[in-house]
Every structure is written in C-alpha cells, then in structure tokens.
Design an enzyme around this catalytic site. Structure first.
Site, short mmCIF file in Angstrom:
data_model
loop_
_atom_site.label_atom_id
_atom_site.label_comp_id
_atom_site.label_asym_id
_atom_site.label_seq_id
_atom_site.Cartn_x
_atom_site.Cartn_y
_atom_site.Cartn_z
CG PHE A 127 -0.44 0.44 2.47
CD1 PHE A 127 0.22 -0.45 3.27
CD2 PHE A 127 -0.58 1.76 2.89
CE1 PHE A 127 0.75 -0.05 4.49
CE2 PHE A 127 -0.06 2.17 4.10
CZ PHE A 127 0.61 1.25 4.90
N GLY A 355 27.50 -6.15 26.35
CA GLY A 355 28.79 -5.48 26.37
C GLY A 355 29.29 -5.28 24.94
CD GLU A 379 1.27 0.68 9.23
OE1 GLU A 379 0.36 1.47 8.90
OE2 GLU A 379 1.64 -0.27 8.54
C1 LIG Z 1 11.22 1.33 6.13
C2 LIG Z 1 9.99 2.11 5.89
C3 LIG Z 1 8.90 1.51 5.28
C4 LIG Z 1 7.74 2.26 4.99
N1 LIG Z 1 6.71 1.67 4.33
C5 LIG Z 1 5.66 2.43 3.90
C6 LIG Z 1 4.62 1.87 3.10
O1 LIG Z 1 4.59 0.65 2.83
N2 LIG Z 1 3.65 2.69 2.62
C7 LIG Z 1 3.62 4.02 2.91
O2 LIG Z 1 2.70 4.71 2.45
N3 LIG Z 1 4.58 4.58 3.71
C8 LIG Z 1 5.59 3.81 4.20
N4 LIG Z 1 6.58 4.38 4.98
C9 LIG Z 1 6.54 5.81 5.25
C10 LIG Z 1 6.18 6.11 6.69
O3 LIG Z 1 4.83 5.89 6.91
C11 LIG Z 1 6.61 7.58 6.95
O4 LIG Z 1 8.02 7.62 6.92
C12 LIG Z 1 6.10 8.08 8.28
O5 LIG Z 1 4.70 8.21 8.25
C13 LIG Z 1 6.73 9.44 8.63
O6 LIG Z 1 6.61 10.33 7.57
P1 LIG Z 1 7.91 11.13 7.05
O7 LIG Z 1 9.03 10.17 6.92
O8 LIG Z 1 7.52 11.90 5.85
O9 LIG Z 1 8.25 12.11 8.21
P2 LIG Z 1 7.57 13.61 8.43
O10 LIG Z 1 6.13 13.48 8.29
O11 LIG Z 1 8.30 14.55 7.54
O12 LIG Z 1 7.97 13.85 9.92
C14 LIG Z 1 9.29 14.25 10.32
C15 LIG Z 1 9.28 14.46 11.84
O13 LIG Z 1 8.37 15.50 12.19
C16 LIG Z 1 7.40 14.99 13.11
N5 LIG Z 1 6.11 15.63 12.83
C17 LIG Z 1 5.43 15.67 11.64
N6 LIG Z 1 4.27 16.35 11.79
C18 LIG Z 1 4.20 16.74 13.08
C19 LIG Z 1 3.24 17.46 13.85
N7 LIG Z 1 2.09 17.90 13.33
N8 LIG Z 1 3.50 17.70 15.16
C20 LIG Z 1 4.65 17.25 15.72
N9 LIG Z 1 5.60 16.54 15.05
C21 LIG Z 1 5.37 16.29 13.75
C22 LIG Z 1 7.35 13.49 12.89
O14 LIG Z 1 6.85 12.81 14.02
C23 LIG Z 1 8.83 13.21 12.62
O15 LIG Z 1 9.53 13.13 13.83
C24 LIG Z 1 7.70 3.63 5.34
C25 LIG Z 1 8.80 4.22 5.99
C26 LIG Z 1 9.92 3.48 6.27
C27 LIG Z 1 11.09 4.15 6.93
#
Ligand SMILES: Cc1cc2nc3c(=O)[nH]c(=O)nc-3n(C[C@H](O)[C@H](O)[C@H](O)COP(=O)(O)OP(=O)(O)OC[C@H]3O[C@@H](n4cnc5c(N)ncnc54)[C@H](O)[C@@H]3O)c2cc1C
Length: 401
Positions: A127, A355, A379
């Site tokens: 997805f 360790g 998620e």
């Molecule tokens: C290995 C891996 C597999 C994945 N697989 C899938 C997949 O199958 N399908 C899919 O759709 N996605 C997938 N993802 C994506 C994943 O869901 C996102 O990386 C995740 O939701 C975070 O989004 P971002 O990386 O864009 O971080 P951002 O949204 O840019 O967030 C960056 C930081 O800001 C913080 N932040 C953002 N908004 C706020 C707010 N309003 N208030 C306070 N803090 C905030 C976040 O908590 C985080 O610490 C995957 C990610 C990884 C690493």
C-alpha cells in the site's frame, strides 16, 4: 516458569495456530534470519512456508478461501513472526492491510476477484500513501488521477513502498478532483486505486516504474521502493469501493489495523531481545560471577520483562476492541506508541547486557538494534500517535462546564 506475554482466553483453534507458527519461527526463521538479513536477501523459502501455513489468508473470510480469523489471532501470529525476524512480518503486513481494505470497502466484484488470490498468496499486496515530500501529512498528497473515458490517468511519485518490488497489487492513494470541486477538504478528494502490476523492478506496467530497492539501515530482506506513475491508465472498476473521494477514510481504516500490527511487531522484537539478554546474562562472568547475579543487571532484566508484558497487554486489548466491532483508534494508537518505544528500550538494554559483543555482527542483538527504530516511524510516528490519542481523549473527557 510461565513464558512472558501469555494471552488468556484463547480458543483451541487460536492456540493451535499460534503453536504452529511459533514452531515454524523457531525451526525455519530464527536459525537463518541474521545471515539472510546481513546479505539483504529476500526470504523466499520462509515466505513459501508461510503461504503453505495459510498465514497470507489468516483474516480473509472463509468464503474467499481464507481462515476467517480475528485481528487478535493475526496480531499474535505477527508477534511470533517478528520475534523470529521483523522483516518477515513486514512482508505480511502490507498484504494484510490491503486484504483488510478490500474486505471492508471493496465492491463485490473486487472482493471476488482479489481475495481468493490473496488468501492463496498468489496476489501479494502493498500500500502506498507516502510521497517524497510527505509521510505524516497525508492530506498533502500531490499524485493525481484524472478521468479519461472509462479510465483514470495517474501521475506522480510515491515513496517508501514496503514490498513495492515483490507485490503484484498496490493500493495507491492519490488526489482525484473529478466530482469534487475545488475547495473540497483534502481528505474528501482522495481515491484509492487498486493497481495490478508485474513483480520486479523497472517498468512493471505501462506508465508504472519501480526504480529499485532503497538501501536501508535495517529491515533488510524485505524490499522498500519508490513508485513512479507517468500516464498510468487504470480502469474505473479498479477504484476501491467503486466511488471516488473515499480513499482517505479507507486508508485510515487500514492503517488503524496496521497499528495493532506494528504494536505486535514491537512486542515480538522486544521478546526476542529479552530472550537474548537473559540468556547472555547467565553465561557471561565478571568479578567472579555471572553478570545476571549483579543486581544492576537483574534490575535491567526486570525492567525489560515488565515492558514486554505491558506492551503485550496493550496490544491484545487494542486487537480485542477492534474484534468486538468497536472503534479502537485510541487503543491502537496507545498500543503502537508504547510497544514501539518499549521495544527500542528493551533492545537497547539487551544490547548493553551484551557489552562489546553486542556490537559484533556475530550476535543477533546487533540486527535487532538496527531493526527497532523502524517501528518508531512506520504506520505513524510517536508524535502522530500522541496527536491521535490526545484528540480522542479530549472527545471522551469533554469539559461539561
Ligand atoms: C522502512 C519504511 C517503510 C515504509 N513503508 C511504507 C509503506 O509501505 N507505505 C507508505 O505509504 N509509507 C511507508 N513508509 C513511510 C512512513 O509511513 C513515513 O516515513 C512516516 O509516516 C513518517 O513520515 P515522514 O518520513 O515523511 O516524516 P515527516 O512526516 O516529515 O515527519 C518528520 C518528523 O516530524 C514529526 N512531525 C510531523 N508532523 C508533526 C506534527 N504535526 N506535530 C509534531 N511533530 C510532527 C514526525 O513525528 C517526525 O519526527 C515507510 C517508511 C519506512 C522508513
């Protein structure tokens, strides 16, 4: 001694399924996981074995060839599998979310076409919500579908697609303005498309490219990719549920069960870390006795085991709530948040107990140390879980003054 993370009140069938999966994990996954992970190799034999056990169809209704089991059974199986190797639970997770979304929201034709194939593991789901510029803020999606006769034309770039290469069905969330005038709230102008494709990399269908695997710190073996849509044509009957504008809600429903699933993965990884820590602590001697006899190490073990128990209880509670037909976003958010944070802490404590050897690739804990952080992000990050939890608490405890 009773093992940690026991679940009371399971039926005979649930117990049998779990003991079969646990046996498979002990014999077929744990002995090979670290070696495969270091080679970043896809665990084909393990996947074939899980197909045979029926794990890919665990929650798919019996009328479509699945086992028709509950979310709880599913989550407990995921916990066992993640205890063996977190990446394997990732291979099942996206498949399970797509099957769940089809079951809940698909048209009759879509259910009849996809679910039996998914139950057999022939059709494997991924997805896709995230894009290069967004993950948490799903409402900012820019990929777009435009209607053209009986088809939609999709353009845009997606990011972080778990099982992007190995799957042959991707549920893709895009903006679809058709029928939704400008100014419509972002979450009401999104649609989920069921995109069939060939497994593999490169152009896997006209207009659809999966460039290659993203090189990751951990969570290896399972492929995570980008997805590029450039004039991708999808027939209108592959809109999930047959109606545009419902995609955001469908995906959020899928992610809600996905959160229980990620909590279960956190529980499984933490259990394995505890097992490794408690075993090593009884073998390693310092100052004339096993380190397990030093109170500081016993305290660590006590904290680790308590966290394993607490996370398991919250995960089970969230799964049972959903199975009872009730809304479980609060419980799922809490379980995902707590289990992923505790998992990271338990893994770190097990690492410290090892360790210097914990730093060596010869020891399994090194792999767990690189895997645990993924659960803090996938998620929905901790911050996103806390936003969900906070919002729900204010609904429940509305000031009446
Ligand atoms: C290995 C891996 C597999 C994945 N697989 C899938 C997949 O199958 N399908 C899919 O759709 N996605 C997938 N993802 C994506 C994943 O869901 C996102 O990386 C995740 O939701 C975070 O989004 P971002 O990386 O864009 O971080 P951002 O949204 O840019 O967030 C960056 C930081 O800001 C913080 N932040 C953002 N908004 C706020 C707010 N309003 N208030 C306070 N803090 C905030 C976040 O908590 C985080 O610490 C995957 C990610 C990884 C690493």
């Amino acid at each position: 001694m009773a093992r940690l993370a026991q679940t009371h009140g399971l039926t005979d069938v649930q117990q049998e399924i779990l003991s079969t999966v646990r046996d498979f994990v002990d014999k077929e996954i744990i002995p090979v996981a670290t070696e495969l992970e270091h080679r970043d190799e896809y665990p084909q034999e393990i996947v074939d074995g899980l197909k045979e056990l029926g794990v890919f169809g665990l929650m798919i209704p019996e009328e479509y060839g699945g086992l028709g089991e509950s979310l709880l059974t599913y989550a407990l199986c995921v916990e066992e599998i993640a205890r063996g190797w977190m990446s394997v639970s990732g291979i099942i997770n996206t498949h399970f979310i797509v099957a769940y979304m089809l079951k809940q929201h698909g048209t009759q034709e879509q259910k009849e076409y996809f679910l039996p194939r998914m139950a057999a593991g022939e059709t494997r789901g991924a997805f896709s919500m995230s894009e290069p510029a967004l993950g948490s803020d799903v409402s900012a999606i820019t990929s777009k579908a435009v209607k053209d006769g009986d088809e939609y034309v999709l353009n845009g770039q997606k990011m972080w697609l778990t099982n992007g290469g190995t799957s042959n069905l991707v549920a893709v969330l895009v903006r679809s303005d058709e029928g939704h005038p400008e100014g419509t709230a972002p979450h009401k102008s999104m649609t989920t498309f069921l995109v069939e494709k060939e497994p593999g990399f490169g152009e896997v269908r006209p207009g659809l490219t999966i460039p290659g695997k993203i090189d990751k710190m951990g969570y290896k073996g399972v492929d995570t990719t980008e997805l590029i849509m450039d004039g991708l044509r999808i027939p209108a009957n592959r809109v999930l549920g047959g109606v545009t504008g419902r995609g955001f809600y469908q995906m959020m429903d899928g992610v809600e069960v996905g959160r229980v699933n990620v909590a279960a993965r956190g529980c499984g990884v933490a259990q394995r870390a505890f097992e490794l820590g408690v075993s090593y602590a009884q073998q390693r001697h310092t100052f004339g006795k096993p380190i397990a006899q030093h109170q500081a190490i016993q305290f660590k073990l006590a904290e680790m085991a308590t966290k394993v128990e607490a996370a398991h209880a919250m995960m089970v509670n969230a799964a049972r709530k959903k199975d009872s037909g009730e809304r479980n976003d609060l419980e799922a958010g809490m379980a995902k948040y707590l289990a992923s944070e505790y998992c990271k802490e338990v893994v770190e404590d097990a690492f410290r107990i090892h360790g210097g050897y914990g730093f060596s690739k010869e020891y399994e804990i090194e792999r767990l140390y690189r895997e645990a952080p993924m659960l803090l992000i996938g998620e929905g990050t901790a911050e996103i879980q806390k936003m969900i939890i906070g919002r729900r608490l204010l609904e429940e405890y509305r000031f009446q003054g």
